[in-house]
Structure formats: structure tokens, C-alpha cells
Design an enzyme around this catalytic site. Structure first.
Site, PDB file in Angstrom:
ATOM      1  CD  GLU A  13      -2.980  -1.178   2.169  1.00 41.35           C
ATOM      2  OE1 GLU A  13      -3.217  -0.151   2.824  1.00 41.35           O
ATOM      3  OE2 GLU A  13      -3.515  -2.270   2.400  1.00 41.35           O
TER       4      GLU A  13
ATOM      5  CB  SER B 277      14.864   0.145  14.136  1.00 38.65           C
ATOM      6  OG  SER B 277      15.703   1.263  14.216  1.00 38.65           O
TER       7      SER B 277
ATOM      8  CB  CYS C 292      -0.354  -7.690   4.629  1.00 39.53           C
ATOM      9  SG  CYS C 292      -1.529  -7.357   3.306  1.00 39.53           S
TER      10      CYS C 292
ATOM     11  CE  LYS D 150      -5.035 -10.349   5.626  1.00 40.28           C
ATOM     12  NZ  LYS D 150      -4.585 -11.528   4.907  1.00 40.28           N
TER      13      LYS D 150
HETATM   14  N1  LIG Z   1      -3.942  -4.677   0.969  1.00 38.43           N
HETATM   15  C1  LIG Z   1      -2.796  -5.108   0.473  1.00 38.43           C
HETATM   16  O1  LIG Z   1      -1.833  -4.354   0.362  1.00 38.43           O
HETATM   17  C2  LIG Z   1      -2.652  -6.538   0.016  1.00 38.43           C
HETATM   18  C3  LIG Z   1      -1.528  -6.903  -0.734  1.00 38.43           C
HETATM   19  C4  LIG Z   1      -1.390  -8.233  -1.154  1.00 38.43           C
HETATM   20  C5  LIG Z   1      -2.363  -9.167  -0.831  1.00 38.43           C
HETATM   21  N2  LIG Z   1      -3.441  -8.794  -0.096  1.00 38.43           N
HETATM   22  C6  LIG Z   1      -4.488  -9.788   0.151  1.00 38.43           C
HETATM   23  O2  LIG Z   1      -5.542  -9.539  -0.798  1.00 38.43           O
HETATM   24  C7  LIG Z   1      -6.826  -9.841  -0.240  1.00 38.43           C
HETATM   25  C8  LIG Z   1      -7.730  -8.614  -0.365  1.00 38.43           C
HETATM   26  O3  LIG Z   1      -7.196  -7.587   0.448  1.00 38.43           O
HETATM   27  P1  LIG Z   1      -7.639  -6.051   0.316  1.00 38.43           P
HETATM   28  O4  LIG Z   1      -6.742  -5.291   1.229  1.00 38.43           O
HETATM   29  O5  LIG Z   1      -7.739  -5.664  -1.118  1.00 38.43           O
HETATM   30  O6  LIG Z   1      -9.115  -6.124   0.925  1.00 38.43           O
HETATM   31  P2  LIG Z   1     -10.148  -4.901   1.076  1.00 38.43           P
HETATM   32  O7  LIG Z   1     -10.811  -5.092   2.382  1.00 38.43           O
HETATM   33  O8  LIG Z   1      -9.467  -3.621   0.777  1.00 38.43           O
HETATM   34  O9  LIG Z   1     -11.216  -5.114  -0.118  1.00 38.43           O
HETATM   35  C9  LIG Z   1     -12.093  -6.158  -0.210  1.00 38.43           C
HETATM   36  C10 LIG Z   1     -13.310  -5.772  -1.052  1.00 38.43           C
HETATM   37  O10 LIG Z   1     -14.137  -6.946  -1.196  1.00 38.43           O
HETATM   38  C11 LIG Z   1     -15.498  -6.528  -1.168  1.00 38.43           C
HETATM   39  N3  LIG Z   1     -16.341  -7.700  -0.852  1.00 38.43           N
HETATM   40  C12 LIG Z   1     -16.563  -8.291   0.355  1.00 38.43           C
HETATM   41  N4  LIG Z   1     -17.355  -9.377   0.192  1.00 38.43           N
HETATM   42  C13 LIG Z   1     -17.631  -9.480  -1.126  1.00 38.43           C
HETATM   43  C14 LIG Z   1     -18.369 -10.406  -1.929  1.00 38.43           C
HETATM   44  N5  LIG Z   1     -18.992 -11.460  -1.383  1.00 38.43           N
HETATM   45  N6  LIG Z   1     -18.438 -10.199  -3.262  1.00 38.43           N
HETATM   46  C15 LIG Z   1     -17.814  -9.133  -3.820  1.00 38.43           C
HETATM   47  N7  LIG Z   1     -17.093  -8.239  -3.139  1.00 38.43           N
HETATM   48  C16 LIG Z   1     -17.011  -8.399  -1.808  1.00 38.43           C
HETATM   49  C17 LIG Z   1     -15.515  -5.410  -0.136  1.00 38.43           C
HETATM   50  O11 LIG Z   1     -16.655  -4.594  -0.305  1.00 38.43           O
HETATM   51  C18 LIG Z   1     -14.191  -4.686  -0.431  1.00 38.43           C
HETATM   52  O12 LIG Z   1     -14.369  -3.629  -1.365  1.00 38.43           O
HETATM   53  C19 LIG Z   1      -6.530 -10.307   1.188  1.00 38.43           C
HETATM   54  O13 LIG Z   1      -6.426 -11.704   1.206  1.00 38.43           O
HETATM   55  C20 LIG Z   1      -5.177  -9.685   1.501  1.00 38.43           C
HETATM   56  O14 LIG Z   1      -4.457 -10.426   2.481  1.00 38.43           O
HETATM   57  C21 LIG Z   1      -3.619  -7.493   0.318  1.00 38.43           C
HETATM   58  O1  LIG Z   2      12.113  -0.926   7.303  1.00 38.02           O
HETATM   59  C1  LIG Z   2      10.898  -0.981   7.540  1.00 38.02           C
HETATM   60  C2  LIG Z   2       9.925  -1.327   6.564  1.00 38.02           C
HETATM   61  C3  LIG Z   2       8.581  -1.385   6.937  1.00 38.02           C
HETATM   62  N1  LIG Z   2       8.208  -1.084   8.206  1.00 38.02           N
HETATM   63  C4  LIG Z   2       6.774  -1.156   8.579  1.00 38.02           C
HETATM   64  O2  LIG Z   2       6.228  -2.363   8.096  1.00 38.02           O
HETATM   65  C5  LIG Z   2       4.839  -2.211   7.792  1.00 38.02           C
HETATM   66  C6  LIG Z   2       4.529  -2.766   6.424  1.00 38.02           C
HETATM   67  O3  LIG Z   2       5.129  -1.952   5.424  1.00 38.02           O
HETATM   68  P1  LIG Z   2       5.131  -2.345   3.874  1.00 38.02           P
HETATM   69  O4  LIG Z   2       5.589  -3.742   3.752  1.00 38.02           O
HETATM   70  O5  LIG Z   2       5.880  -1.325   3.141  1.00 38.02           O
HETATM   71  O6  LIG Z   2       3.591  -2.190   3.514  1.00 38.02           O
HETATM   72  P2  LIG Z   2       2.393  -3.219   3.191  1.00 38.02           P
HETATM   73  O7  LIG Z   2       1.461  -2.512   2.290  1.00 38.02           O
HETATM   74  O8  LIG Z   2       1.868  -3.773   4.460  1.00 38.02           O
HETATM   75  O9  LIG Z   2       3.082  -4.397   2.327  1.00 38.02           O
HETATM   76  C7  LIG Z   2       3.356  -5.684   2.863  1.00 38.02           C
HETATM   77  O10 LIG Z   2       2.200  -6.480   2.890  1.00 38.02           O
HETATM   78  C8  LIG Z   2       1.547  -6.629   1.601  1.00 38.02           C
HETATM   79  C9  LIG Z   2       0.262  -7.398   1.826  1.00 38.02           C
HETATM   80  O11 LIG Z   2       0.468  -8.764   1.950  1.00 38.02           O
HETATM   81  C10 LIG Z   2       2.517  -7.328   0.658  1.00 38.02           C
HETATM   82  O12 LIG Z   2       1.889  -7.502  -0.594  1.00 38.02           O
HETATM   83  C11 LIG Z   2       3.809  -6.517   0.539  1.00 38.02           C
HETATM   84  O13 LIG Z   2       4.736  -7.209  -0.297  1.00 38.02           O
HETATM   85  C12 LIG Z   2       4.394  -6.330   1.932  1.00 38.02           C
HETATM   86  O14 LIG Z   2       5.564  -5.504   1.866  1.00 38.02           O
HETATM   87  C13 LIG Z   2       4.545  -0.708   7.926  1.00 38.02           C
HETATM   88  O15 LIG Z   2       3.892  -0.475   9.158  1.00 38.02           O
HETATM   89  C14 LIG Z   2       5.921  -0.058   7.918  1.00 38.02           C
HETATM   90  O16 LIG Z   2       5.952   1.129   8.671  1.00 38.02           O
HETATM   91  C15 LIG Z   2       9.145  -0.736   9.167  1.00 38.02           C
HETATM   92  O17 LIG Z   2       8.812  -0.477  10.324  1.00 38.02           O
HETATM   93  N2  LIG Z   2      10.478  -0.686   8.804  1.00 38.02           N
END
Ligand SMILES: NC(=O)c1ccc[n+]([C@@H]2O[C@H](COP(=O)([O-])OP(=O)(O)OC[C@H]3O[C@@H](n4cnc5c(N)ncnc54)[C@H](O)[C@@H]3O)[C@@H](O)[C@H]2O)c1
Ligand SMILES: O=c1ccn([C@@H]2O[C@H](COP(=O)(O)OP(=O)(O)O[C@H]3O[C@H](CO)[C@@H](O)[C@H](O)[C@H]3O)[C@@H](O)[C@H]2O)c(=O)[nH]1
Length: 430
Positions: free
Chosen positions: A159, A260, A268, A271
């Protein structure tokens, strides 16, 4: 190709908009009508750099959104990008993605030709095959490996840089069990691979599921180790950042994820580490190192508050919190370190005034009774202490603004504030 993506959150919307940019025709399915409306009118439903422009360009034409699952019938491949949150005990809750798989199966029941289903969500090994594929077979009446295939394609975007990360990945991982599924995934990712040349990992479904957990657990544990080393450095009056910069030069360690501070948050790392601990225990294995990484992470916000308390007594004091998002560049507050910090300050009887450039509205839903300032300066004015919780660039530019505090005690959880003689500076690292 014609793609559908179930779930239009941080992953679903970003992936959909990027696939549209790469030339595919994409349909987002979401149960939230507001999100659907926003995408169709060309507005991004979340704050993510670069996403607004993509949704403005493709929303309503090459990128469409709907609440109607039958739109999937007009597509070749469906990605499941639904949440997989933690249950109370840390284990993965698959109820939302199971509901999505059920609705998908019901609509696939009346589709004539082959369909590829791709799990993008983060799921524990076995979930794709044993849970989701079975639901789709049952609800569609179709046979896996014949009428449809299921594959697993974990997502590694972060993110705050989601669009950039998706379009320029280090690797793409295809977990597939048939040649046809692998070929279809390859075709979908062809424009991305041609453009940014990532490593392509072709593997089994369970391996793909585990790669995602291993990736996140490794990074989270790396940051916890860096935090532990930073805490020890502080005891010895050693500059942890100089130490980390030096060890990062060792290619086996690498220079990234060595900052640090107040610990990791977000949707992520917390969880996924909890889910892996729970999954390991289910098999009778005690993952003590991962548990220790979580424990170190839980302690960092408490350390920040203890540092503040070593300078001022908290009851009735006005404390400014700079940063509410779990990291810069996002409005996401899920598991942000600012949450235990707000709770800790409240328990100590402090008055809180918080500022974040984009995440305040999300935090207001969770903590409606604290004060929110419109600027960092407004939060600092008259405060008895300030905590720096998120490493937004604008905070590192703060300087004489701290002099507007009643008592300029600044405790830095991210090592971004420039010291000056007019403030009492302390930080988690020396
Ligand atoms: N957020 C991240 O940076 C990130 C990165 C990599 C992987 N993931 C993984 O990807 C998955 C999705 O994460 P996210 O952060 O995008 O979730 P999110 O909560 O941002 O979005 C989920 C969306 O699904 C919708 N939804 C819920 N139930 C539904 C249904 N039955 N049909 C259709 N839509 C429905 C919600 O309204 C919501 O808009 C998770 O497994 C997460 O661990 C997240
Ligand atoms: O040197 C560092 C790097 C990160 N963080 C913290 O770690 C957390 C996670 O940061 P970052 O990994 O950049 O963001 P996410 O969006 O949570 O991304 C992680 O989680 C995602 C969801 O699974 C994955 O897709 C990415 O690869 C993975 O980096 C944040 O609170 C940061 O502040 C630190 O404290 N020190």
C-alpha cells in the site's frame, strides 16, 4: 483478454486498473454499491498514488464495476481479491472468500465455455484446492480440470505504492495444476512481463499459497529483528541507523526493510504472521521465532509511550500524534501502530490531538472522541508532547513548528525528525 475481479478493495481495484492499462478489458465485482459507482464514474475508491489517474482514464470504459455476479459470464478469467481477515485466535477467516466462491460457482453453472479462476487473496496452503475449488465444483456442477481450472497468483504490492509495485514486480508467481491454466495466466501477464521483465515463478498451488506467507513473514521478522537490534543499540548509545546502513551493504542482508521504529502494522503483516502461527500450531509445530517477531512488534508502541513518560507525566496533558496511517502514502489504518498508541494514551488520561494528511477520517470512525487537527502545526500548537508515529515526508520537514508547543518534547517513533536546540528530542533509536 476479458477479466473479472471479485472484490474492489486495495488489491482488487489496483489490479483491475493496472490490467486495464495493460490492455485487458476488466470488470470489478463488489457488493459495495458506492465503490461500484465510484469506479464507473472514474474515481478511485481508495487513496493510492497513481490510481486516480488510471481509474479516471479507464473507469466506465475498459474498466467497469458492478454488483451483479453474472457479468463474470462474459469474461475468460476471474480473480478472487476478497479479504481473508484474522479470527479472534489469529487463524484465517475464509468466510468472505468462501461466499465469493459460492456466488462465482453459481454463475459459472450457466456459462458454456471454459473458465479460469485465480485466487489472488492470501490464503493458507490447501485453501484454494480443498475449500474454494470444492465450493465452485459444488455450486456450479462443473468439473475442475475440465470445465474450469483453479490457480493461485499471490499479490506482493505494498500500500502507498500499489500501482508502481503491481506494474514493476520483482516476481510474478503462477501456482497452477494444469498446462491450460498456466498458459492462460501467462497470456494475461504477457504485457506486464514484456514491459517490466520480472522473474516468472511457475509452481504448484500450495507452494504459491505458502510463498506469500513466507515472503511477508520473512519481511515482518526482518523488521522485528532490526527493532530488537535498535533497542539494544539505544541501551549502548549506538546509532542503529548507521549500523543498519552498514549491515545492509552485505548482499545477503540487503539494504531494504532495515528501518527500526514503532513496528509494523497494516492489513497484511499482523494478520499473515498470526495466520501462519495458527496454521503451524494446527499441525503440531510451535513457530517460536515468528511468535517472537510478533511479540517484539507488540512491545514497540509501549516503548514509545514509556519514553514519552520518562519526560512528562501524562494525565491531562495534551499530546500530539503525528501520523495515523500504518505507513506513509496510504489512508489505511488497519492495525496501525497509532491504534495501541491512542489506546495507551487514553488509558493514561492524556488528551489526544491527532494529525494525518489522509487517514484522519478513517481513524475518526474508530476513535470519534479524540481531537483531529487539520495540519501538523495545528496539532503541535499548545501541546505538552508529540509522538511521531508515521514516517510521512512532511513530518521530516518540520522544524520551528515544534516551538509552538507548550512543552516541546518530541518522541520520534520513525527517526525522521531533525534535532534542534529548542526541542527536547528522544527517539526509539539513539
Ligand atoms: N492490501 C494489500 O496491500 C494486500 C496486498 C497483497 C495481498 N493482499 C491480500 O488480498 C486480499 C484482499 O485484500 P484487500 O486489502 O484488497 O481487501 P479490502 O478489504 O481492501 O477489499 C475487499 C473488497 O471486497 C469486497 N467484498 C466483500 N465481500 C464481497 C463479496 N462477497 N463479493 C464481492 N465483493 C465483496 C468489499 O466490499 C471490499 O471492497 C486479502 O487476502 C489480503 O491479504 C492485500
Ligand atoms: O524498514 C521498515 C519497513 C517497513 N516497516 C513497517 O512495516 C509495515 C509494512 O510496510 P510495507 O511492507 O511497506 O507495507 P504493506 O502494504 O503492508 O506491504 C506488505 O504487505 C503486503 C500485503 O500482503 C505485501 O503484498 C507486501 O509485499 C508487503 O511488503 C509498515 O507499518 C511499515 O511502517 C518498518 O517499520 N520498517
Amino acid at each position: 483478454m476479458k477479466l473479472s475481479i471479485i472484490g474492489s478493495g486495495y488489491v482488487g481495484t489496483t489490479v483491475a486498473a493496472c490490467f486495464a492499462k495493460l490492455g485487458h478489458s476488466v470488470t470489478n465485482i463488489d457488493i459495495d454499491e458506492e465503490i461500484v459507482k465510484q469506479i464507473n464514474s472514474g474515481t478511485a475508491p481508495i487513496h493510492e498514488p497513481g490510481l486516480d489517474d488510471l481509474v479516471a482514464e479507464y473507469g466506465g470504459n475498459q474498466l467497469r464495476a458492478t454488483t451483479v455476479y453474472s457479468a463474470i459470464q462474459d469474461t475468460d478469467t476471474t480473480f478472487l481479491a476478497l479479504p481473508t481477515p484474522s479470527r479472534e485466535d489469529g487463524s484465517i477467516d475464509t468466510s468472505i472468500i468462501e461466499a465469493g466462491a459460492r456466488s462465482l460457482g453459481e454463475t459459472l453453472g450457466t456459462k458454456d465455455d471454459y473458465h479460469l479462476v485465480v485466487v489472488k487473496s492470501t490464503v493458507i496452503p490447501g485453501t484454494t484446492e480443498d475449500v474454494l475449488a470444492s465450493i465452485i465444483e459444488e455450486t456450479s456442477g462443473k468439473t475442475r480440470g475440465k470445465h474450469f481450472d483453479i490457480a493461485m497468483n499471490p499479490e506482493f504490492l505494498r500500500e502507498g505504492s500499489a500501482v508502481k509495485d503491481f506494474l514493476n514486480p520483482d516476481k510474478v508467481v503462477f501456482g497452477a495444476e494444469t498446462k491450460r491454466a498456466n498458459e492462460q495466466l501467462t497470456e494475461i501477464f504477457d504485457p506486464l512481463v514484456a514491459k517490466s521483465n520480472p522473474a516468472v515463478v511457475e509452481t504448484g498451488i500450495r507452494e504459491a499459497e505458502m510463498i506469500k506467507y513466507a515472503n511477508n513473514t520473512f519481511l515482518a521478522t526482518k523488521v522485528s529483528l532490526v527493532n530488537e537490534l535498535g533497542n539494544i543499540c539505544k541501551e549502548y548509545e549506538v546509532d542503529a541507523y548507521e549500523v543498519m546502513n552498514a549491515i545492509g551493504l552485505d548482499e545477503r542482508i540487503g539494504e531494504r526493510f532495515l528501518r527500526s521504529g514503532v513496528g509494523w502494522g497494516g492489513s497484511c503483516f499482523p494478520k499473515d504472521t498470526a495466520a501462519l502461527v495458527s496454521a503451524a500450531r494446527d499441525k503440531g509445530y510451535e513457530p517460536s521465532l515468528v511468535e517472537a517477531a510478533i511479540e517484539v512488534n507488540d512491545k514497540q508502541p509501549k516503548r514509545l509511550l514509556e519514553l514519552l513518560e520518562s519526560h512528562i507525566a501524562l494525565p491531562d496533558k495534551r499530546i500530539a500524534i503525528l501520523g495515523l496511517a500504518f505507513k506513509p502514502g496510504t489512508d489505511d489504518i488497519r492495525n496501525s501502530r497509532s491504534i495501541p498508541i491512542i489506546e495507551g494514551l487514553q488509558n493514561k488520561g492524556a488528551q489526544i490531538v491527532a494529525y494525518d494528511p489522509v487517514a484522519a477520517e478513517n481513524m475518526r470512525e474508530q476513535f470519534p472522541n479524540i481531537e483531529y487537527a487539520d495540519t501538523a502545526l495545528m496539532a503541535l500548537r499548545g501541546a505538552d508532547g508529540a509522538l511521531v508515529v508515521t514516517d510521512w515526508d512532511e513530518f521530516s520537514a518540520l522544524d520551528d513548528e515544534f516551538e509552538q508547543m507548550r512543552n516541546p518534547v518530541v518522541v520520534d517513533g520513525r527517526r525522521i525528525i531533525t534535532h534542534n536546540d529548542n526541542i527536547t528530542y528522544d527517539g526509539l533509536t539513539w
